[in-house]
Motif scaffolding. Structure first.
Motif, PDB file in Angstrom:
ATOM      1  N   LEU A 114       0.839  -1.197   0.000  1.00  0.00           N
ATOM      2  CA  LEU A 114       0.000   0.000   0.000  1.00  0.00           C
ATOM      3  C   LEU A 114       0.875   1.247   0.000  1.00  0.00           C
ATOM      4  CD1 LEU A 114      -2.551  -1.100   2.742  1.00  0.00           C
ATOM      5  CD2 LEU A 114      -3.037  -0.865   0.298  1.00  0.00           C
ATOM      6  N   GLU A 115       0.463   2.238  -0.795  1.00  0.00           N
ATOM      7  CA  GLU A 115       1.053   3.574  -0.759  1.00  0.00           C
ATOM      8  C   GLU A 115      -0.120   4.542  -0.767  1.00  0.00           C
ATOM      9  OE1 GLU A 115       3.822   4.221  -3.966  1.00  0.00           O
ATOM     10  OE2 GLU A 115       5.120   2.592  -3.317  1.00  0.00           O
ATOM     11  N   GLY A 116      -0.437   5.106   0.401  1.00  0.00           N
ATOM     12  CA  GLY A 116      -1.607   5.979   0.502  1.00  0.00           C
ATOM     13  C   GLY A 116      -2.862   5.191   0.178  1.00  0.00           C
ATOM     14  N   ASP A 117      -3.672   5.689  -0.780  1.00  0.00           N
ATOM     15  CA  ASP A 117      -4.907   4.983  -1.151  1.00  0.00           C
ATOM     16  C   ASP A 117      -4.704   4.109  -2.392  1.00  0.00           C
ATOM     17  OD1 ASP A 117      -4.701   6.961  -3.061  1.00  0.00           O
ATOM     18  OD2 ASP A 117      -6.763   7.678  -2.849  1.00  0.00           O
ATOM     19  N   HIS A 118      -3.455   3.777  -2.708  1.00  0.00           N
ATOM     20  CA  HIS A 118      -3.146   2.916  -3.846  1.00  0.00           C
ATOM     21  C   HIS A 118      -2.599   1.568  -3.373  1.00  0.00           C
ATOM     22  CE1 HIS A 118      -3.557   6.690  -6.017  1.00  0.00           C
ATOM     23  NE2 HIS A 118      -3.696   5.961  -7.111  1.00  0.00           N
ATOM     24  N   LEU A 119      -3.127   0.513  -3.970  1.00  0.00           N
ATOM     25  CA  LEU A 119      -2.678  -0.853  -3.736  1.00  0.00           C
ATOM     26  C   LEU A 119      -1.833  -1.261  -4.938  1.00  0.00           C
ATOM     27  CD1 LEU A 119      -3.013  -3.623  -2.155  1.00  0.00           C
ATOM     28  CD2 LEU A 119      -4.899  -4.070  -3.739  1.00  0.00           C
ATOM     29  N   HIS A 120      -0.601  -1.647  -4.681  1.00  0.00           N
ATOM     30  CA  HIS A 120       0.299  -2.065  -5.755  1.00  0.00           C
ATOM     31  C   HIS A 120       0.385  -3.588  -5.776  1.00  0.00           C
ATOM     32  CE1 HIS A 120       2.076   1.942  -6.652  1.00  0.00           C
ATOM     33  NE2 HIS A 120       1.568   2.180  -5.460  1.00  0.00           N
ATOM     34  N   ARG A 124       5.023 -12.118 -10.566  1.00  0.00           N
ATOM     35  CA  ARG A 124       6.256 -12.670 -11.116  1.00  0.00           C
ATOM     36  C   ARG A 124       6.055 -14.109 -11.586  1.00  0.00           C
ATOM     37  NH1 ARG A 124       6.884 -10.387  -6.361  1.00  0.00           N
ATOM     38  NH2 ARG A 124       6.897 -12.381  -5.267  1.00  0.00           N
ATOM     39  N   VAL A 125       6.699 -14.446 -12.682  1.00  0.00           N
ATOM     40  CA  VAL A 125       6.834 -15.846 -13.099  1.00  0.00           C
ATOM     41  C   VAL A 125       8.095 -15.931 -13.949  1.00  0.00           C
ATOM     42  CG1 VAL A 125       5.350 -15.652 -15.163  1.00  0.00           C
ATOM     43  CG2 VAL A 125       5.693 -17.884 -14.069  1.00  0.00           C
ATOM     44  N   GLN A 126       8.928 -16.933 -13.666  1.00  0.00           N
ATOM     45  CA  GLN A 126      10.235 -17.053 -14.295  1.00  0.00           C
ATOM     46  C   GLN A 126      10.956 -15.716 -14.126  1.00  0.00           C
ATOM     47  OE1 GLN A 126       8.466 -18.588 -17.871  1.00  0.00           O
ATOM     48  NE2 GLN A 126       8.934 -20.684 -17.300  1.00  0.00           N
ATOM     49  N   ASP A 127      11.395 -15.061 -15.167  1.00  0.00           N
ATOM     50  CA  ASP A 127      12.076 -13.767 -15.014  1.00  0.00           C
ATOM     51  C   ASP A 127      11.193 -12.606 -15.457  1.00  0.00           C
ATOM     52  OD1 ASP A 127      14.408 -14.944 -14.039  1.00  0.00           O
ATOM     53  OD2 ASP A 127      15.167 -15.321 -16.055  1.00  0.00           O
ATOM     54  N   ILE A 128       9.888 -12.830 -15.580  1.00  0.00           N
ATOM     55  CA  ILE A 128       8.961 -11.809 -16.075  1.00  0.00           C
ATOM     56  C   ILE A 128       8.242 -11.161 -14.895  1.00  0.00           C
ATOM     57  CG2 ILE A 128       6.960 -11.384 -17.565  1.00  0.00           C
ATOM     58  CD1 ILE A 128       9.412 -12.396 -19.097  1.00  0.00           C
ATOM     59  N   VAL A 129       8.136  -9.831 -14.934  1.00  0.00           N
ATOM     60  CA  VAL A 129       7.429  -9.092 -13.884  1.00  0.00           C
ATOM     61  C   VAL A 129       6.353  -8.224 -14.539  1.00  0.00           C
ATOM     62  CG1 VAL A 129       7.625  -7.383 -12.043  1.00  0.00           C
ATOM     63  CG2 VAL A 129       9.480  -9.024 -12.416  1.00  0.00           C
ATOM     64  N   ALA A 130       5.127  -8.338 -14.038  1.00  0.00           N
ATOM     65  CA  ALA A 130       4.023  -7.467 -14.467  1.00  0.00           C
ATOM     66  C   ALA A 130       3.580  -6.678 -13.239  1.00  0.00           C
ATOM     67  CB  ALA A 130       2.865  -8.288 -15.022  1.00  0.00           C
ATOM     68  N   LYS A 131       3.044  -5.480 -13.484  1.00  0.00           N
ATOM     69  CA  LYS A 131       2.602  -4.637 -12.373  1.00  0.00           C
ATOM     70  C   LYS A 131       1.198  -4.124 -12.626  1.00  0.00           C
ATOM     71  CE  LYS A 131       7.202  -3.195 -11.021  1.00  0.00           C
ATOM     72  NZ  LYS A 131       8.130  -2.112 -10.754  1.00  0.00           N
ATOM     73  N   GLN A 132       0.443  -4.014 -11.541  1.00  0.00           N
ATOM     74  CA  GLN A 132      -0.876  -3.378 -11.566  1.00  0.00           C
ATOM     75  C   GLN A 132      -0.958  -2.440 -10.370  1.00  0.00           C
ATOM     76  OE1 GLN A 132      -3.596  -6.766 -11.471  1.00  0.00           O
ATOM     77  NE2 GLN A 132      -3.851  -6.675 -13.680  1.00  0.00           N
ATOM     78  N   VAL A 133      -1.682  -1.336 -10.554  1.00  0.00           N
ATOM     79  CA  VAL A 133      -1.932  -0.387  -9.476  1.00  0.00           C
ATOM     80  C   VAL A 133      -3.435  -0.194  -9.376  1.00  0.00           C
ATOM     81  CG1 VAL A 133      -1.516   1.937  -8.591  1.00  0.00           C
ATOM     82  CG2 VAL A 133       0.284   0.767  -9.906  1.00  0.00           C
ATOM     83  N   PHE A 134      -3.945  -0.241  -8.140  1.00  0.00           N
ATOM     84  CA  PHE A 134      -5.370  -0.093  -7.856  1.00  0.00           C
ATOM     85  C   PHE A 134      -5.568   1.090  -6.924  1.00  0.00           C
ATOM     86  CE2 PHE A 134      -4.441  -4.470  -8.774  1.00  0.00           C
ATOM     87  CZ  PHE A 134      -5.534  -4.952  -9.461  1.00  0.00           C
ATOM     88  N   LYS A 135      -6.674   1.821  -7.106  1.00  0.00           N
ATOM     89  CA  LYS A 135      -7.007   2.958  -6.241  1.00  0.00           C
ATOM     90  C   LYS A 135      -8.169   2.550  -5.344  1.00  0.00           C
ATOM     91  CE  LYS A 135      -8.098   7.927  -6.422  1.00  0.00           C
ATOM     92  NZ  LYS A 135      -7.608   8.138  -5.098  1.00  0.00           N
TER      93      LYS A 135
END
Length: 138
Positions: A114-120, A124-135
């Motif tokens: 959590l960063e403020g009102d955002h959920l990060h 990860r799988v193998q060497d791949i990283v994906a990101k999502q941010v939620f408010k």
């Protein structure tokens, strides 16, 4: 040490590298295209006293429920995602929730923070990283 309470409803506002992540999970191109357009909502119920947590990911295509106790390994059915079964453990790393999913794919798991009102969310799988941010909406 007390940990943050993740309870709340969060709407996705940002996503990065999802197609590469889904490719690494052997998801077919048609389903990858659909998933990359989805804007999931996360509904989290967290009881900091017991460590019990329920994470519900809601989309117009499919919903995915994950119920667990922080620090306890459980069998996770990832059928709605990619048809696999994993031995999963979610633990605290400071204020972050770190998930390790042991199964047929190496290095699989995720981290929430959590960063403020955002959920990060970093997936990860193998060497791949994906990101999502939620408010947070409530």
């Amino acid at each position: 040490m007390s940990h943050p309470d993740y309870s709340g409803t969060y709407h996705m506002v940002e996503q990065q590298n999802m197609d590469a992540y889904l490719t690494a999970l052997d998801i077919n191109i048609a389903l990858r295209k659909i998933v990359c357009f989805l804007k999931p909502t996360k509904e989290i119920v967290h009881d900091p006293a017991t460590g019990a947590m329920k994470i519900r990911t809601v989309t117009t295509l499919k919903n995915f429920n994950m119920d667990f106790v922080i620090g306890e390994e459980f069998e996770e059915n990832l059928g709605p995602v990619d048809g696999r079964i994993c031995q999963t453990t979610v633990s605290w790393d400071g204020d972050r929730l770190v998930c390790v999913q042991r199964g047929e794919k190496e290095g699989r798991g995720w981290t929430h923070w959590l960063e403020g009102d955002h959920l990060h969310l970093e997936m990860r799988v193998q060497d791949i990283v994906a990101k999502q941010v939620f408010k947070k909406v409530n």
